[in-house]
Write an enzyme that holds these catalytic residues in place. Structure first.
Site, mmCIF file in Angstrom:
data_model
loop_
_atom_site.group_PDB
_atom_site.id
_atom_site.type_symbol
_atom_site.label_atom_id
_atom_site.label_comp_id
_atom_site.label_asym_id
_atom_site.label_seq_id
_atom_site.Cartn_x
_atom_site.Cartn_y
_atom_site.Cartn_z
ATOM 1 N N ARG A 102 -8.646 -0.105 4.524
ATOM 2 C CA ARG A 102 -7.315 0.209 4.067
ATOM 3 C C ARG A 102 -6.608 -0.187 3.688
ATOM 4 N NH1 ARG A 102 -5.612 4.371 7.743
ATOM 5 N NH2 ARG A 102 -4.107 4.120 5.987
ATOM 6 N N VAL B 21 7.846 7.376 17.045
ATOM 7 C CA VAL B 21 7.798 7.531 15.690
ATOM 8 C C VAL B 21 6.347 8.254 16.252
ATOM 9 C CG1 VAL B 21 7.409 7.379 13.639
ATOM 10 C CG2 VAL B 21 8.577 5.801 14.483
ATOM 11 N N ASP C 110 4.846 0.747 12.140
ATOM 12 C CA ASP C 110 4.198 -0.260 11.639
ATOM 13 C C ASP C 110 3.358 -1.427 11.704
ATOM 14 O OD1 ASP C 110 2.610 1.801 10.652
ATOM 15 O OD2 ASP C 110 2.948 1.754 8.156
ATOM 16 N N ARG D 172 0.194 14.564 13.442
ATOM 17 C CA ARG D 172 0.745 14.019 12.414
ATOM 18 C C ARG D 172 0.526 15.791 11.278
ATOM 19 N NH1 ARG D 172 -1.129 8.556 10.010
ATOM 20 N NH2 ARG D 172 0.673 8.263 8.775
ATOM 21 N N LYS E 74 0.891 -1.475 0.162
ATOM 22 C CA LYS E 74 -0.193 0.001 -0.176
ATOM 23 C C LYS E 74 1.030 1.408 0.060
ATOM 24 C CE LYS E 74 -1.862 1.453 4.102
ATOM 25 N NZ LYS E 74 -1.469 3.284 4.204
ATOM 26 N N ASN E 75 1.997 1.454 0.848
ATOM 27 C CA ASN E 75 2.738 2.345 1.175
ATOM 28 C C ASN E 75 3.652 2.776 0.165
ATOM 29 O OD1 ASN E 75 1.019 2.599 3.141
ATOM 30 N ND2 ASN E 75 2.539 2.531 4.136
ATOM 31 N N ARG F 40 -5.011 10.079 5.150
ATOM 32 C CA ARG F 40 -3.819 11.710 4.816
ATOM 33 C C ARG F 40 -2.373 11.564 3.855
ATOM 34 N NH1 ARG F 40 -2.412 13.867 9.628
ATOM 35 N NH2 ARG F 40 -0.284 13.179 8.545
ATOM 36 N N CYS G 87 -5.225 12.988 13.440
ATOM 37 C CA CYS G 87 -5.377 11.356 13.161
ATOM 38 C C CYS G 87 -5.665 10.792 14.455
ATOM 39 C CB CYS G 87 -5.214 10.457 11.610
ATOM 40 S SG CYS G 87 -3.784 10.235 12.048
HETATM 41 C C1 UD1 Z 1 4.182 6.521 6.307
HETATM 42 C C2 UD1 Z 1 3.631 5.925 6.061
HETATM 43 C C3 UD1 Z 1 2.762 5.495 7.782
HETATM 44 C C4 UD1 Z 1 3.890 4.738 8.764
HETATM 45 C C5 UD1 Z 1 4.968 5.996 8.775
HETATM 46 C C6 UD1 Z 1 6.346 5.607 9.611
HETATM 47 C C7 UD1 Z 1 3.120 6.032 4.071
HETATM 48 C C8 UD1 Z 1 1.564 6.325 3.139
HETATM 49 N N1 UD1 Z 1 2.599 5.888 5.009
HETATM 50 O O1 UD1 Z 1 3.423 7.614 7.161
HETATM 51 O O2 UD1 Z 1 2.179 3.889 7.555
HETATM 52 O O3 UD1 Z 1 3.290 4.249 9.722
HETATM 53 O O4 UD1 Z 1 5.320 6.521 7.349
HETATM 54 O O5 UD1 Z 1 7.025 4.971 9.330
HETATM 55 O O6 UD1 Z 1 3.909 6.013 3.520
HETATM 56 N N2 UD1 Z 1 6.251 14.830 10.981
HETATM 57 C C9 UD1 Z 1 5.989 16.122 11.410
HETATM 58 N N3 UD1 Z 1 5.891 16.870 10.469
HETATM 59 C C10 UD1 Z 1 5.612 16.358 9.248
HETATM 60 C C11 UD1 Z 1 5.499 15.127 8.771
HETATM 61 C C12 UD1 Z 1 5.701 13.964 9.918
HETATM 62 O O7 UD1 Z 1 6.243 16.766 12.436
HETATM 63 O O8 UD1 Z 1 6.049 17.332 8.092
HETATM 64 C C13 UD1 Z 1 6.005 13.902 12.400
HETATM 65 C C14 UD1 Z 1 5.175 12.903 11.754
HETATM 66 O O9 UD1 Z 1 4.168 13.526 13.134
HETATM 67 C C15 UD1 Z 1 5.423 11.723 12.987
HETATM 68 C C16 UD1 Z 1 6.999 11.483 12.546
HETATM 69 O O10 UD1 Z 1 7.598 12.357 11.548
HETATM 70 O O11 UD1 Z 1 5.134 11.996 14.285
HETATM 71 C C17 UD1 Z 1 6.712 10.756 11.086
HETATM 72 O O12 UD1 Z 1 5.875 10.403 10.318
HETATM 73 P P1 UD1 Z 1 5.421 10.343 8.867
HETATM 74 O O13 UD1 Z 1 6.884 9.469 8.270
HETATM 75 O O14 UD1 Z 1 5.513 11.863 8.068
HETATM 76 O O15 UD1 Z 1 4.628 8.890 8.631
HETATM 77 P P2 UD1 Z 1 3.727 9.257 7.167
HETATM 78 O O16 UD1 Z 1 4.868 9.463 6.100
HETATM 79 O O17 UD1 Z 1 2.306 10.107 7.329
#
Ligand code: UD1
Length: 420
Positions: free
Chosen positions: A397, A327, A305, A121, A22-23, A92, A116
Site C-alpha cells: 500500500r 495521534v 507514521d 478513526r 502516497k499521502n 480509508r 482499522c
Molecule cells: C493521515 C495519513 C496517515 C497519518 C495520519 C496522521 C493520509 C491518507 N493518511 O490519516 O498516514 O497516519 O494522517 O498523520 O494522509 N479524527 C477524528 N475525527 C475525524 C478525523 C480524525 O476523531 O473526523 C482523529 C483520528 O481518529 C486520529 C486523529 O484524528 O486519532 C488524526 O487522524 P487524521 O489526521 O484524520 O488521520 P488521517 O487523515 O486519516
C-alpha cells in the site's frame, strides 16, 4: 498471498531514490474531481493505494491515462456518485472524494470506513465541516449520503488537526460560495502540496502550512498543466532509519530534509550522522546508538507514521527509551511481533518503554498495518537469521519497489508466494 523473507545482518549501503508521496498523491488525485479540464500529474508512485484511488475515480466517471508515474486525468461528467464498500474498506483515504463530489456535483455517497487496525478513526470532523457549509448529511445502511446545492463558505474549527478532514474541507471550499476559514487545520506538507495543486488549477487558497487556512471560493477550476507530487517523507524516513538500524550508510536522493526535521533531530540525538545537501539526505549509523524519548504529534511534531520504524531502531540502542503515541489510540501492535524477535518492550497505555537489547533474532512475524510492516522489515534487516513477514499487502500500500530498493542497498529481501 505474498510474504517477504529477509536474511538479516547486512550493513545497508548506497543510494536510494525517494518516490512520490502516497499521502499527497491520494488527495491530489481526488481533487481532479473538482474540474472538467485536463490534469497532468507526475511523480505518482506505483502503489496499491494509488491503484485503489484510480479504480475509484474511474468508477465515478474519470478518464485516466497512466503512463508510469505520469498521469492525465479528465473528469468531464459524473457517472456515479457512490464510493462503494469494496473500495473504501481497502483504503480509508477513499473518503477524500466526499468534499470534491459534493462541491462540484452536489451529491456524494461514500461507504463509512469502519475502524482499522490502528483505532476507530471516525470521520465526524469531515462531516461536521461539510454540514457547516450547508450540506445535508444522512447516515444509513453503512453509507454516508450528502446532498447540497452550492456549498456556502463557513468558519470551521477542527477539534483535532485531522489531515484528511483538512484536505476534504479545503477541496469542498474551493468551489463554495464565499470565503471558508479552517481553524486548527493540519499543517502537514501533504496539505500544502494539495493546496498548491488546487491553486495551480485556479483555486484561491492561502495560509496552508499554518493552522488557519483561508479559501476564497471560485465558480470553477481549470486543469493543471504539469504538477509533480512531493517526495514521500515517510518513505525517506524509513530508509534513514534502515541506515541507522543496520549501522549502514544510505543517501536518500530527492527527499526534502525540511519535511523531516523532527525525524532528523531524533536521529542526530541518538548518534546517527546526518548530512544534508541540496539533492537529499545521508544517514550513517555507528556501532553505538543511544536511547531517545519520542512523542508522536501532528506536523511539525514527530510523525506517527514513523513511530513503528523508530520502535525497531530503539530496540537495538544502548539504554532505555520511551515512545508515546498520541495521534492514534491503538498503534503499538508491532510491539508484540518485535518481542517475538527478542525486543524488550513494555506497554503502559499508549506508551512503550523500550530497553535496548544487543541483538534481535529472525522469526516468522505478521504485519498488522502499513507502518507496522515497515517496522518488521527494519527489525528483520538488523536481526540475526531469517525473518518472514506475512500479510505483505500492507507494505504494498505504501512502499514502492520495496524489495528492489532494499536489495540495491545490499539487503537480502525476497518476495515469495505464501504457499511456496
Ligand atoms: C493521515 C495519513 C496517515 C497519518 C495520519 C496522521 C493520509 C491518507 N493518511 O490519516 O498516514 O497516519 O494522517 O498523520 O494522509 N479524527 C477524528 N475525527 C475525524 C478525523 C480524525 O476523531 O473526523 C482523529 C483520528 O481518529 C486520529 C486523529 O484524528 O486519532 C488524526 O487522524 P487524521 O489526521 O484524520 O488521520 P488521517 O487523515 O486519516
Amino acid at each position: 498471498m505474498d510474504k517477504i523473507r529477509i536474511k538479516g545482518g547486512n550493513r545497508l549501503k548506497g543510494e536510494v531514490q525517494v518516490s512520490g508521496a502516497k499521502n499527497a498523491a491520494l488527495p491530489v488525485l481526488a481533487a481532479t474531481l473538482l474540474g472538467s479540464g485536463e490534469q497532468r500529474i507526475s511523480n505518482i508512485p506505483d502503489l496499491r493505494d494509488v491503484l485503489t484511488i484510480k479504480r475509484l475515480l474511474t468508477h465515478l466517471g474519470a478518464e485516466i491515462e497512466a503512463d508510469g508515474q505520469n498521469w492525465t486525468v479528465r473528469m468531464s461528467a459524473l457517472k456515479q456518485c457512490e464510493a462503494p464498500y469494496e473500495l473504501v474498506k481497502t483504503m480509508r483515504a477513499s473518503v477524500l472524494v466526499l468534499g470534491p463530489l459534493t462541491a462540484r456535483f452536489g451529491e456524494a455517497k461514500v461507504s463509512l470506513p469502519g475502524g482499522c487496525a490502528i483505532g476507530a478513526r471516525p470521520i465526524n470532523l469531515h462531516l461536521a465541516g461539510l454540514e457547516k457549509m450547508g450540506a445535508e448529511i444522512k447516515i444509513e445502511h453503512g453509507y454516508v449520503s450528502i446532498k447540497a446545492n452550492r456549498l456556502q463558505g463557513a468558519r470551521i474549527y477542527l477539534d483535532l488537526p485531522s489531515v484528511t478532514a483538512t484536505e476534504n474541507l479545503m477541496m469542498a471550499a474551493t468551489l463554495a460560495d464565499g470565503v471558508t476559514v479552517i481553524e486548527n487545520a493540519a499543517r502537514e506538507p501533504e496539505v500544502t502540496d494539495l493546496a498548491q495543486f488546487l491553486n495551480r488549477c485556479g483555486a484561491r487558497i492561502r495560509g496552508f502550512g499554518t493552522d488557519v487556512i483561508t479559501i476564497e471560493g471560485v465558480d470553477s477550476i481549470d486543469g493543471a498543466t504539469k504538477f509533480g507530487i512531493m517526495p514521500d517523507r515517510i518513505e525517506a524516513g524509513t530508509y534513514l532509519t534502515a541506515a541507522a538500524v543496520t549501522r549502514g550508510d544510505i543517501f536518500i536522493r530527492g527527499c526534502n530534509p525540511r519535511h523531516l526535521d523532527a525525524v532528523l533531530l531524533k536521529l542526530r540525538e541518538i548518534g546517527v550522522a546526518i548530512g544534508e545537501d541540496p539533492d537529499g539526505v545521508r544517514a550513517t549509523g555507528t556501532a553505538r546508538i543511544g536511547p531517545a524519548d519520542i512523542t508522536t504529534l501532528p506536523y511539525p511534531g514527530f510523525p506517527t507514521d514513523m513511530q513503528a520504524q523508530f520502535m525497531a531502531l530503539l530496540s537495538l540502542c544502548e539504554g532505555s527509551s520511551v515512545i508515546t503515541e498520541t495521534v492514534f489510540e491503538n498503534r503499538l501492535t508491532h510491539v508484540a511481533e518485535l518481542r517475538r524477535m527478542g525486543a524488550d518492550i513494555n506497554i503502559q497505555g499508549n506508551t512503550a518503554i523500550i530497553k535496548g537489547v544487543r541483538r534481535l533474532s529472525g522469526a516468522p512475524v505478521m504485519a498488522s498495518d502499513l507502518r507496522a510492516s515497515a517496522c518488521l522489515v527494519l527489525a528483520g534487516l538488523a536481526a540475526e537469521g531469517e525473518t518472514e513477514i506475512s500479510r505483505v499487502y500492507h507494505l504494498d500500500r505504501g512502499y514502492e519497489h520495496l524489495e528492489k530498493k532494499f536489495s540495491n542497498l545490499g539487503g537480502e529481501v525476497t518476495r515469495m508466494k505464501q504457499n511456496s
